[in-house]
Design a protein around this motif. Sequence first.
Motif, short mmCIF file in Angstrom:
data_model
loop_
_atom_site.label_atom_id
_atom_site.label_comp_id
_atom_site.label_asym_id
_atom_site.label_seq_id
_atom_site.Cartn_x
_atom_site.Cartn_y
_atom_site.Cartn_z
N LEU A 2 43.64 41.93 41.80
CA LEU A 2 44.61 41.80 40.72
C LEU A 2 45.54 43.00 40.71
CD1 LEU A 2 44.97 39.89 38.06
CD2 LEU A 2 44.02 41.88 36.87
N ARG A 3 46.85 42.75 40.81
CA ARG A 3 47.85 43.83 40.75
C ARG A 3 48.37 43.95 39.33
NH1 ARG A 3 50.28 46.31 44.75
NH2 ARG A 3 52.34 46.23 43.78
N ILE A 4 48.25 45.15 38.78
CA ILE A 4 48.59 45.39 37.38
C ILE A 4 49.87 46.22 37.27
CG2 ILE A 4 47.77 46.38 35.20
CD1 ILE A 4 44.93 46.30 36.45
N ALA A 30 40.73 45.11 40.94
CA ALA A 30 42.05 45.34 40.35
C ALA A 30 42.62 46.68 40.80
CB ALA A 30 41.97 45.31 38.82
N ILE A 189 40.59 44.06 31.04
CA ILE A 189 41.20 43.97 32.38
C ILE A 189 40.17 43.52 33.40
CG2 ILE A 189 42.25 45.31 34.25
CD1 ILE A 189 43.56 47.04 32.04
N ASP A 190 38.96 44.06 33.30
CA ASP A 190 37.90 43.68 34.23
C ASP A 190 37.55 42.20 34.09
OD1 ASP A 190 35.79 44.50 36.21
OD2 ASP A 190 34.49 43.76 34.61
N ALA A 193 40.40 40.30 35.75
CA ALA A 193 40.39 40.50 37.20
C ALA A 193 39.31 39.68 37.90
CB ALA A 193 40.22 41.98 37.53
#
Length: 208
Positions: A2-4, A30, A189-190, A193
């Motif tokens: 995953l690109r944040i 991520a 976020i985790d 992702a």
Amino acid sequence: MLRIAVLVSGGGTNLQAIIDSIKQGKITNAEIGVVISNKKQAYALERAKQYGIKTAVVSPKDYQSREEFDMALCKTLDSYQVDLIVLAGYLVILPKILIERYPGKIINIHPSLIPAFCGPGFYGLRVHEAVLERGNKITGATVHFVDEGTDTGPIILQKAVPVYEQDTPETLQKRVMEEAEWTILPEAIDLIANNRLRIDKNKVYAGE
């Protein structure tokens, strides 16, 4: 992976929490592709550079119209091919065009237990001032998806923290960040992702 993209306006303490969580393995699958700020002097940009993370500044002040700024922000995000946009103390209202372009791919951290003390005008210290004025015994933080409203998107995670009689807006802000924000934002976020969230009728469910 995953690109944040992390969008920030100030010091970047939540950004630091994300960076630390990735390094510690609390966030897996991520990476931060870019940190974008609307302010050239935001210390968050320096935090990012210290870790070799790419940065960009897209400020409304640099454009003749809001529409031009909106398009520039969208183009910048598109150029980094991001999968998730994280608002971590970003004090600019997102354009409708961006929300439509990244549906279900934008999250925000808010320093209260939504739906309390949220919406237009509630940001930064003002949130904590309002909590103390109301005499709340608990407050906290909320991570939610972003929609076209202000703090109205589906709630992902919340964490409560106590309010003490001797609190000032500053001490309360610090406790909410340290005990809630820096925990639940990386956790959210985790979950994203690793495809462990689903939304059903504006409710978010976490699972394996």
